[in-house]
Design an enzyme around this catalytic site. Structure first.
Site, PDB file in Angstrom:
ATOM      1  CG  HIS A   1      75.875  50.511  24.746  1.00  0.00           C
ATOM      2  ND1 HIS A   1      75.198  50.532  25.796  1.00  0.00           N
ATOM      3  CD2 HIS A   1      77.533  50.831  25.281  1.00  0.00           C
ATOM      4  CE1 HIS A   1      76.525  50.612  26.882  1.00  0.00           C
ATOM      5  NE2 HIS A   1      77.414  51.240  26.109  1.00  0.00           N
TER       6      HIS A   1
ATOM      7  CG  HIS B   1      82.369  51.072  25.322  1.00  0.00           C
ATOM      8  ND1 HIS B   1      81.109  51.409  25.511  1.00  0.00           N
ATOM      9  CD2 HIS B   1      82.341  51.628  24.252  1.00  0.00           C
ATOM     10  CE1 HIS B   1      80.179  52.004  24.676  1.00  0.00           C
ATOM     11  NE2 HIS B   1      81.347  52.021  23.500  1.00  0.00           N
TER      12      HIS B   1
ATOM     13  CE1 TYR C   1      82.052  58.732  27.390  1.00  0.00           C
ATOM     14  CE2 TYR C   1      80.113  59.306  28.860  1.00  0.00           C
ATOM     15  CZ  TYR C   1      80.640  58.570  28.136  1.00  0.00           C
ATOM     16  OH  TYR C   1      80.170  57.123  28.067  1.00  0.00           O
TER      17      TYR C   1
ATOM     18  CG  ASP D   1      81.913  53.194  28.996  1.00  0.00           C
ATOM     19  OD1 ASP D   1      81.669  54.347  28.955  1.00  0.00           O
ATOM     20  OD2 ASP D   1      80.947  52.456  29.453  1.00  0.00           O
ATOM     21  CG  HIS D   2      81.561  55.392  31.980  1.00  0.00           C
ATOM     22  ND1 HIS D   2      80.457  54.707  32.992  1.00  0.00           N
ATOM     23  CD2 HIS D   2      81.285  56.052  30.920  1.00  0.00           C
ATOM     24  CE1 HIS D   2      79.855  55.040  32.231  1.00  0.00           C
ATOM     25  NE2 HIS D   2      80.043  55.632  30.797  1.00  0.00           N
TER      26      HIS D   2
ATOM     27  CB  CYS E   1      79.715  48.210  26.963  1.00  0.00           C
ATOM     28  SG  CYS E   1      79.707  49.474  28.426  1.00  0.00           S
TER      29      CYS E   1
HETATM   30  C1  DNO Z   1      77.117  55.708  28.246  1.00  0.00           C
HETATM   31  C2  DNO Z   1      77.326  55.365  27.053  1.00  0.00           C
HETATM   32  C3  DNO Z   1      75.821  55.326  26.875  1.00  0.00           C
HETATM   33  C4  DNO Z   1      76.155  54.477  25.064  1.00  0.00           C
HETATM   34  C5  DNO Z   1      74.654  54.951  24.479  1.00  0.00           C
HETATM   35  C6  DNO Z   1      75.166  53.363  22.974  1.00  0.00           C
HETATM   36  O1  DNO Z   1      77.896  56.320  28.988  1.00  0.00           O
HETATM   37  O2  DNO Z   1      78.564  53.809  27.561  1.00  0.00           O
HETATM   38  O3  DNO Z   1      75.146  56.441  27.021  1.00  0.00           O
HETATM   39  O4  DNO Z   1      76.255  55.808  24.826  1.00  0.00           O
HETATM   40  O5  DNO Z   1      73.797  53.485  25.173  1.00  0.00           O
HETATM   41  O6  DNO Z   1      74.123  54.019  22.749  1.00  0.00           O
END
Ligand code: DNO
Length: 393
Positions: free
Chosen positions: A240, A305, A365, A348-349, A278
């Site tokens: 990531h 992501h 989340y 994501d988020h 991401c």
């Molecule tokens: C946050 C996430 C990160 C991710 C880690 C993966 O929302 O994108 O915490 O899960 O960095 O190891």
């Protein structure tokens, strides 16, 4: 792409049947109760896998199998910890779970100064204010030499914050930066920690003398050690990116730019050594051309992501709605759909909205905010698949 969703296990207030109703196909989760560094047992993995399967979905991605600090800074017990990591990978492989996301960020995973920044439309979003970040570093953490890491205009803003930051604001800043965002992702610091700042200082000191070159070497050492078991079971490791993609608190960070990612993929040139693309983390770096990066790294991307930031100048950024940030997510969907590998993708988020506020969800989340984003991305996927079927992109 496969529509996935980050689920925090049986204690998550968002249940598997709820996710099935909104069209989720694959689950992204971890054994959240196992302390960092301990081996994941096969029976525990199988139990979660079967629980997910019973609800008509599959466990698509592990996020994360955390890499212990000692592996990152190269401590004396790193080989034992890598051995335990390999055993966990073997157990995952035997249970048929083959995509493993991890990060190599020292001490601090992702960081935001405000977890509920009010937006004009009444929702709240995650926000990063560079001056407040510097205020934490200089005035709360009191890191020796911290001033030298910030430009003059940011130092002036820190001074301007002095009269306005009361004890409650300082407490809220500590909570946002090093407690709430960290507890549920890597367990270094968790809620209820009596002295989080002191604890954080001790963690930082583990990296005294560890620079970018050393951290890179430790990552390569780790990757070379885990590649054989990945080859044996067909497991795809996917790092990531750093979030935000910049140096923080004097710590080295090595996964924030195209050059960094190229280095990681080329140093261990194996398909199983891949990337979590991401888009949101990368979009917070003003120098990152996120679409060009997606084109370049798609062949080695194993997990996507989707989100995007809006850059506000002066190092500040906000997490934008999925249709309105600096990255054209439609183009990203095109790039990854063209891979033809049904890559697992999660939004994501998401913003906090429509009653998400008081449910105690982990920051970023929410339920409604992420559901809206998933619907938006699903729409993009349908349109792109239609374009591809007609041969027009
Ligand atoms: C946050 C996430 C990160 C991710 C880690 C993966 O929302 O994108 O915490 O899960 O960095 O190891």
């Amino acid at each position: 792409m496969e529509k996935t969703w980050r689920w925090f296990g049986p204690k998550d207030k968002i249940t598997l049947p709820m996710l099935r109703q909104i069209g989720v196909e694959g689950i992204v989760t971890a054994l959240h109760d196992v302390p960092n560094g301990e081996m994941w047992r096969k029976e525990d993995i199988a139990q979660i896998r079967d629980m997910i399967a019973a609800c008509g979905m599959r466990w698509s991605v592990v996020e994360s199998l955390p890499v212990s600090e000692s592996i990152k800074f190269g401590g004396p017990d790193r080989d034992a910890l890598i051995e335990s990591y390999i055993r966990s990978l073997r157990n995952l492989g035997e249970c048929g779970i083959k995509t493993v996301c991890y990060n190599f960020m020292p001490v601090l995973d992702w960081a935001r100064t405000d977890l509920a920044h009010p937006m004009e439309d009444g929702t709240t979003a995650l926000y990063f204010d560079y001056a407040r970040f510097a205020y934490f570093d200089i005035r709360i953490l009191c890191r020796p030499g911290a001033e030298a890491d910030y430009p003059d205009d940011v130092l002036r803003k820190v001074e301007a914050l002095d009269p306005v930051m009361g004890p409650e604001d300082r407490h809220a800043l500590v909570d946002s930066l090093i407690v709430k965002t960290q507890g549920f992702v890597n367990g270094n610091i968790s809620e209820g920690d009596a002295a989080p700042v002191e604890h954080f200082r001790q963690l930082l000191s583990l990296y005294d003398g560890v620079d970018r070159a050393a951290l890179r070497a430790n990552l390569v050492y780790f990757l070379k050690a885990v590649m054989p078991v990945c080859g044996e079971y067909g497991i795809n490791m996917c790092i990531h990116p750093d979030d935000p993609p910049m140096q923080v608190f004097g710590l080295p960070r090595i996964a924030g730019s195209a050059e960094d990612i190229r280095f990681i993929l080329n140093s261990v040139d194996d398909f199983h050594n891949g990337l979590t693309f991401c888009a949101g983390s990368l979009s917070a770096g003003a120098g990152n051309d996120v679409e060009a990066m997606a084109r370049e790294f798609a062949p080695r991307t194993h997990f996507v992501h989707l989100r995007t930031c809006r850059l506000l100048g002066g190092g500040n950024f906000v997490e934008a709605p999925h249709t309105a940030g600096r990255v054209n997510l439609v183009e990203l969907v095109r790039i990854f759909e063209k891979q033809g590998r049904n890559l697992p993708m999660r939004v994501d988020h998401g913003r906090t909205m429509l009653g998400d506020e008081d449910k105690g969800y982990n920051p970023g989340y929410s339920f409604h905010g992420r559901m809206l984003a998933l619907g938006q991305v699903e729409g993009m996927m349908c349109a792109v698949r239609d374009e591809l079927a007609r041969g027009c992109c």
